[in-house]
Design an enzyme around this catalytic site. Structure first.
Site, PDB file in Angstrom:
ATOM      1  N   ASP A 148     -10.378  -3.154  -5.562  1.00  0.00           N
ATOM      2  CA  ASP A 148      -9.826  -2.538  -4.425  1.00  0.00           C
ATOM      3  C   ASP A 148     -10.453  -1.118  -4.061  1.00  0.00           C
ATOM      4  O   ASP A 148     -10.532  -0.312  -4.825  1.00  0.00           O
ATOM      5  CB  ASP A 148      -8.403  -1.860  -4.670  1.00  0.00           C
TER       6      ASP A 148
ATOM      7  N   SER B 107       0.544  -1.352   0.176  1.00  0.00           N
ATOM      8  CA  SER B 107      -0.043  -0.031  -0.290  1.00  0.00           C
ATOM      9  C   SER B 107       0.802   1.218   0.029  1.00  0.00           C
ATOM     10  O   SER B 107       1.987   1.130  -1.047  1.00  0.00           O
ATOM     11  CB  SER B 107      -0.835   0.375   1.257  1.00  0.00           C
TER      12      SER B 107
ATOM     13  N   HIS C  76      -8.622  -4.791  -0.654  1.00  0.00           N
ATOM     14  CA  HIS C  76      -7.554  -3.957   0.018  1.00  0.00           C
ATOM     15  C   HIS C  76      -6.285  -4.602   0.526  1.00  0.00           C
ATOM     16  O   HIS C  76      -6.850  -4.905   1.334  1.00  0.00           O
ATOM     17  CB  HIS C  76      -7.969  -2.535   0.357  1.00  0.00           C
TER      18      HIS C  76
END
Length: 422
Positions: free
Chosen positions: A343, A208, A374
Site C-alpha cells: 500500500d 481507509s 490501497h
C-alpha cells in the site's frame, strides 16, 4: 584502414545491438515496476490462540489461501491503487437505496443511504452493515456500490455514511465538514439504525479513513459496541500523526499521492466556500482560504482548515485526538484488520499498531497481504480484473463466520438455560 563497405556492414549490427539493449532495459524496468518476480502468497495472519480465532480461520478459507492478483499488473501496489482511485470497480452495479437526513445538535445535517436486503441471511437473523467510506467518499462511489450490492445479496441491510461535505449536491448547514476522526455523524447513523430496527444486529465496516472513524467510535464508549457482532477495518493507517510524517517522504511516491489527495480535498472544501464563509460562527475566513489555495499537502490543509472545525489549538493535538490508536484497544467485539504490504499510502511502520494489537488481544485478527495496494485487492487471471475483489469477498466471508459463531453461542446458551435446574 577499413574499407567503406566493411564499415557500412558493421553499422546495422551496431544498431541491432543498441535496439536489443534498449528492449532489454525496457523489459527490466517493466519487470521491476510491475513487481512480476514477486510470488503470490496467503496473507500473513497474526492472532491469538483462541476457539474463536480457530473457528474463524477454519470457516474463512480466503484468509488462509493465496491471494492471486491479475498476473500482468496486479503485483504493483501503485497500479492497484491508481485503478481503484480512477475506476473504483469493474461493471459497477447501482443498488437502490433511500437517502436519510439527520439533524445534528450543532446544526449540521448528517446524511446516509439505506439499502434493504436482497434475500435472507444464512442465519435467519436481521443484520445491518453500517459502513464508513474513505476520505471524501460517499455511497455513490463505485467501490461502495459494488460492496453494498454484494452484501445485500448475502442478506445484509446496508447503511452507508456520506461524509459531511462530500456529496456535491448537498449543502452544509453548519460551519464544519468531516474530519479525520470525528465520529458524530457515524454515531448518529448507528443510533438511527438501532432505534428504527430494534431487532437488528450490527456489523461495522470502515474503509481507509473510515476504518479510523469506526474503530475510534467503538472504542470511545463501551455502549457503542451494544448489538455489534464484529468490526472490519480495511487499509487504515491507525496513527494520523505518524501517517502524516510518512506522507512527506518521497519513498514509494508517497509525497506525490499526498499532493493528489490534497488537491482533491481542496476541491471539496472550496465547493462549500460560500457556506463556510457565510456562517457567523465559522472559524474559517479569507486568511484560511488563502492558505488553502497555496497548500500542497494534507498536513497544510489540516493545519489551515480541518483542525479549526473542532477548535484544536495545534495540528499535533488534532492528530492525537482524532486517531483511533488511543481507542482501538478498548474494542472487545471480534475485530478484523486488513492491510496490504505494498500500500503506497500506508507506510509499513504504521502497521506495528495492528500487529501488536493482534498479538495481545484475543478478539483481534490482523491479515496482511503481499499485494493489493490501497483499497485495490483486484483479482483476475491475466489482464482484466473481476467485478468483485478479494477485499469484498473476505469481508463478507469473515462476517458470515462471526454471525454463525454468535448464532451457535446464543443457541447453546438458550439450551443451557432450559435444562438449568430450579
Amino acid at each position: 584502414r577499413e574499407k567503406p563497405s566493411e564499415t557500412s556492414e558493421k553499422l546495422p549490427a551496431m544498431f541491432d545491438g543498441v535496439k536489443l539493449a534498449a528492449v532489454a532495459t525496457i523489459l527490466y524496468i517493466i519487470v521491476r515496476c510491475l513487481n512480476l518476480k514477486s510470488p503470490t502468497a496467503p496473507p500473513e495472519i497474526i492472532y491469538q490462540d483462541t476457539l474463536l480465532s480457530h473457528y474463524l480461520l477454519k470457516t474463512c478459507p480466503m484468509l488462509t489461501k493465496e491471494y492471486i492478483p491479475p498476473l500482468l499488473w496486479g503485483k504493483s501496489g501503485h497500479i492497484q491503487t491508481v485503478l481503484y482511485g480512477k475506476m473504483g470497480r469493474v461493471n459497477t452495479p447501482t443498488p437502490c437505496g433511500v437517502r436519510m437526513f439527520l439533524p445534528m445538535q450543532d446544526g449540521a445535517t448528517a446524511t446516509f443511504d439505506l439499502f434493504e436486503t436482497i434475500g435472507s441471511h444464512t442465519t435467519g437473523d436481521d443484520i445491518t452493515m453500517v459502513i464508513c467510506p474513505g476520505i471524501g467518499n460517499h455511497s455513490e462511489k463505485n467501490y461502495i456500490r459494488t460492496f453494498v450490492d454484494y452484501s445485500q445479496r448475502q442478506g445484509y441491510r446496508c447503511a452507508v455514511l456520506n461524509h459531511l461535505g462530500a456529496l456535491p449536491n448537498v449543502e452544509l448547514t453548519s460551519p464544519r465538514m468531516f474530519t479525520y476522526g470525528c465520529t458524530w455523524e457515524f454515531g448518529a447513523m448507528v443510533g438511527y439504525i438501532k432505534r428504527t430496527y430494534p431487532q437488528t444486529l450490527l456489523v461495522v465496516v470502515g474503509f481507509s479513513l473510515g476504518g479510523n472513524i469506526v474503530c475510534k467510535f467503538l472504542g470511545e464508549n463501551q455502549s457503542n459496541q451494544d448489538r455489534v457482532l464484529c468490526c472490519v477495518s480495511v487499509c487504515q493507517g491507525y496513527s494520523a500523526l505518524r501517517a502524516q510524517e510518512t506522507f512527506l517522504q518521497w519513498d514509494q511516491c508517497r509525497r506525490l499521492y499526498n499532493f493528489m489527495l490534497a488537491e482533491n480535498m481542496k476541491k471539496i472544501i472550496l465547493s462549500h466556500r460560500d457556506s463556510l464563509l457565510a456562517m457567523q460562527c465559522s472559524n474559517i475566513g479569507d486568511g484560511e482560504l488563502n492558505r488553502l489555495y497555496a497548500a500542497t499537502s494534507l498536513m497544510q490543509i489540516d493545519d489551515s482548515i480541518m483542525r479549526k472545525f473542532h477548535g484544536y489549538d495545534s495540528l499535533r493535538e488534532y492528530y492525537e485526538k482524532e486517531s483511533c490508536v488511543h481507542y482501538i484497544h478498548k474494542i472487545t467485539v471480534p475485530l478484523l484488520l486488513l492491510n496490504s504490504l505494498d500500500d503506497p499510502l500506508v507506510h509499513p511502520s504504521l502497521l506495528a499498531v495492528a500487529r501488536t494489537l493482534a498479538e495481545k488481544m484475543p478478539n483481534v485478527i490482523f491479515a496482511l497481504t503481499q499485494h493489493g495496494g490501497h483499497m485495490g485487492f483486484f483479482e483476475g487471471a491475466v489482464l482484466f480484473p473481476q467485478p468483485l475483489t478479494w477485499m469484498d469477498k473476505v469481508i463478507v466471508e469473515y462476517t458470515n463466520a462471526v454471525c454463525r459463531w454468535e448464532k451457535k453461542q446464543s443457541i447453546c446458551q438458550s439450551s443451557m438455560e432450559v435444562v438449568k435446574p430450579d
